[in-house]
Design an enzyme around this catalytic site. Structure first.
Site, PDB file in Angstrom:
ATOM      1  N   GLU A  56      38.847  66.173  55.580  1.00  8.43           N
ATOM      2  CA  GLU A  56      39.705  65.438  54.645  1.00  8.43           C
ATOM      3  C   GLU A  56      39.141  64.044  54.394  1.00  8.43           C
ATOM      4  O   GLU A  56      39.133  63.552  53.256  1.00  8.43           O
ATOM      5  CB  GLU A  56      41.130  65.312  55.211  1.00  8.43           C
ATOM      6  CG  GLU A  56      41.835  66.637  55.410  1.00  8.43           C
ATOM      7  CD  GLU A  56      41.612  67.228  56.801  1.00  8.43           C
ATOM      8  OE1 GLU A  56      40.519  67.050  57.373  1.00  8.43           O
ATOM      9  OE2 GLU A  56      42.535  67.886  57.300  1.00  8.43           O
ATOM     10  N   CYS A  87      44.899  66.088  60.813  1.00  4.38           N
ATOM     11  CA  CYS A  87      45.193  65.271  61.996  1.00  4.38           C
ATOM     12  C   CYS A  87      45.915  63.995  61.569  1.00  4.38           C
ATOM     13  O   CYS A  87      45.991  63.661  60.377  1.00  4.38           O
ATOM     14  CB  CYS A  87      43.895  64.951  62.751  1.00  4.38           C
ATOM     15  SG  CYS A  87      42.897  63.651  61.967  1.00  4.38           S
TER      16      CYS A  87
HETATM   17  N1  THU Z   1      38.957  68.677  61.869  1.00  3.63           N
HETATM   18  C1  THU Z   1      38.953  68.456  60.521  1.00  3.63           C
HETATM   19  O1  THU Z   1      37.888  68.302  59.902  1.00  3.63           O
HETATM   20  N2  THU Z   1      40.144  68.406  59.886  1.00  3.63           N
HETATM   21  C2  THU Z   1      41.349  68.649  60.456  1.00  3.63           C
HETATM   22  O2  THU Z   1      42.365  68.623  59.781  1.00  3.63           O
HETATM   23  C3  THU Z   1      41.430  68.911  61.901  1.00  3.63           C
HETATM   24  C4  THU Z   1      40.164  68.838  62.651  1.00  3.63           C
HETATM   25  C5  THU Z   1      37.673  68.779  62.556  1.00  3.63           C
HETATM   26  C6  THU Z   1      37.327  67.657  63.488  1.00  3.63           C
HETATM   27  C7  THU Z   1      36.326  68.336  64.410  1.00  3.63           C
HETATM   28  O3  THU Z   1      35.030  68.308  63.805  1.00  3.63           O
HETATM   29  C8  THU Z   1      36.794  69.770  64.471  1.00  3.63           C
HETATM   30  O4  THU Z   1      37.652  69.950  63.350  1.00  3.63           O
HETATM   31  C9  THU Z   1      37.543  70.132  65.738  1.00  3.63           C
HETATM   32  O5  THU Z   1      38.556  69.224  65.984  1.00  3.63           O
END
Ligand code: THU
Length: 133
Positions: A56, A87
């Protein structure tokens, strides 16, 4: 205007480009701005783990780099069969440019659950806090 199917297709394509060798959890995001433009992002990790960037956030960086500022809607897609939600840090970053945005949580088949950002981040601290300073 691109529809949700288009956002899903673009998020899926971005997800395939994710750099997530540590978590093995590739994420794709696609956002539409008020003007109708679509920007995509994927997560990119780093050997120094805390430096990783969410999908995001990278979509927002692409939008800002292109000179746009208003997120109308954003779709996020994780690697599993179920849906993931942004997150906390990404909710705050979406709020900066789209307090009224819709957030589409897509599953692997493209079925989405749509939520208002305001429901994911109630009573957000945002740019309005500085008005009248
Ligand atoms: N992650 C995202 O890119 N977006 C989210 O909404 C949740 C988590 C990524 C961060 C990390 O690279 C991986 O997912 C595991 O947490």
């Amino acid at each position: 205007m691109p529809g949700i199917d288009e956002l899903f297709a673009q998020a899926k394509a971005a997800q395939a480009r994710a750099y997530a060798p540590y978590s093995r959890f590739p994420v794709g995001a696609a956002l539409r701005t008020a003007s109708g433009a679509v920007f995509v992002g994927c997560n990119l990790e780093n050997a120094a783990y805390p430096l990783g960037i969410c999908a995001e956030t990278s979509a927002i960086a692409a939008m800002i780099s292109a000179g746009e500022r208003r997120i109308a809607e954003i779709l996020v897609l994780g690697p599993g069969p179920g849906r993931i939600a942004p997150c906390g840090a990404c909710r705050q970053r979406i709020a900066e440019f789209g307090a009224g945005a819709l957030v589409h949580l897509a599953d692997a088949r493209g079925e989405v659950e749509t939520l208002a950002l305001a429901d994911l981040l109630p009573r957000a601290f945002g740019p309005d806090a500085f008005k009248g300073e």
